[in-house]
Motif scaffolding. Structure first.
Motif, short mmCIF file in Angstrom:
data_model
loop_
_atom_site.label_atom_id
_atom_site.label_comp_id
_atom_site.label_asym_id
_atom_site.label_seq_id
_atom_site.Cartn_x
_atom_site.Cartn_y
_atom_site.Cartn_z
N ARG A 134 132.43 61.02 -36.48
CA ARG A 134 133.43 61.22 -37.54
C ARG A 134 132.80 61.50 -38.91
O ARG A 134 133.45 62.01 -39.79
CB ARG A 134 134.33 59.99 -37.64
CG ARG A 134 135.23 59.85 -36.46
CD ARG A 134 136.14 58.67 -36.55
NE ARG A 134 136.94 58.60 -35.34
CZ ARG A 134 137.87 57.72 -35.13
NH1 ARG A 134 138.12 56.79 -36.01
NH2 ARG A 134 138.54 57.74 -34.02
N LYS A 135 131.53 61.16 -39.04
CA LYS A 135 130.85 61.42 -40.31
C LYS A 135 130.07 62.74 -40.25
O LYS A 135 129.25 63.01 -41.10
CB LYS A 135 129.90 60.27 -40.63
CG LYS A 135 130.61 58.97 -40.90
CD LYS A 135 129.64 57.88 -41.23
CE LYS A 135 130.39 56.58 -41.46
NZ LYS A 135 129.50 55.47 -41.79
N CYS A 136 130.35 63.53 -39.20
CA CYS A 136 129.73 64.84 -39.01
C CYS A 136 128.22 64.76 -38.79
O CYS A 136 127.46 65.64 -39.17
CB CYS A 136 130.04 65.78 -40.18
SG CYS A 136 131.80 66.16 -40.26
#
Length: 140
Positions: A134-136
């Motif tokens: 989700r934080k890439c």
């Protein structure tokens, strides 16, 4: 007659299928698979005659036999009962343990096979695949 059963508990009757009266006065080999029965009598005879403990006070995995002729894996232990000359036998049925272990091995093999399949599909599908959280951040 040597090595005869003198006492038996209810659980043994339940596990093996003989009633108490069928056990009492019989040789303990009645509950053992044929290949173990003769060896067992010889081990006990050796202990009684020489005092040398080969299996006394130990546990070993053997195949036990029920009244209906079916067999099952178990751990058997023997122990001398004080100075009475009696020998107590203890048996623990390993059927469920063995089944649980087989299931775990099968499930582990299935997980590995699925992982390998997924990796093969991914390797064959694209030139580049990225898995990001989700934080890439790239995860793979």
């Amino acid at each position: 007659k040597e090595y005869i059963i003198q006492r038996i508990n209810k659980e043994s009757c339940d596990v093996f299928g003989w009633n108490k009266e069928e056990f009492i006065g019989k040789n303990i080999s009645m509950i053992m698979a044929e290949k173990n029965a003769t060896d067992h009598d010889n081990y006990v005879k050796n202990y009684v005659e020489t005092g040398i403990k080969k299996i006394m006070g130990t546990q070993r995995e053997v195949i036990a036999r029920r009244k209906d002729g079916s067999t099952f894996p178990c751990v058997m232990g023997l122990s001398e009962c004080g100075k009475s000359g009696l020998i107590c036998g203890f048996i623990r049925d390993l059927t469920h343990d063995k089944a649980s272990n087989a299931t775990l091995v099968w499930k582990n093999a299935e997980v590995v096979a699925n992982r390998n399949l997924i990796m093969s599909i991914m390797d064959a599908s694209f030139h580049a695949i990225f898995v990001i959280n989700r934080k890439c951040i790239i995860q793979m």
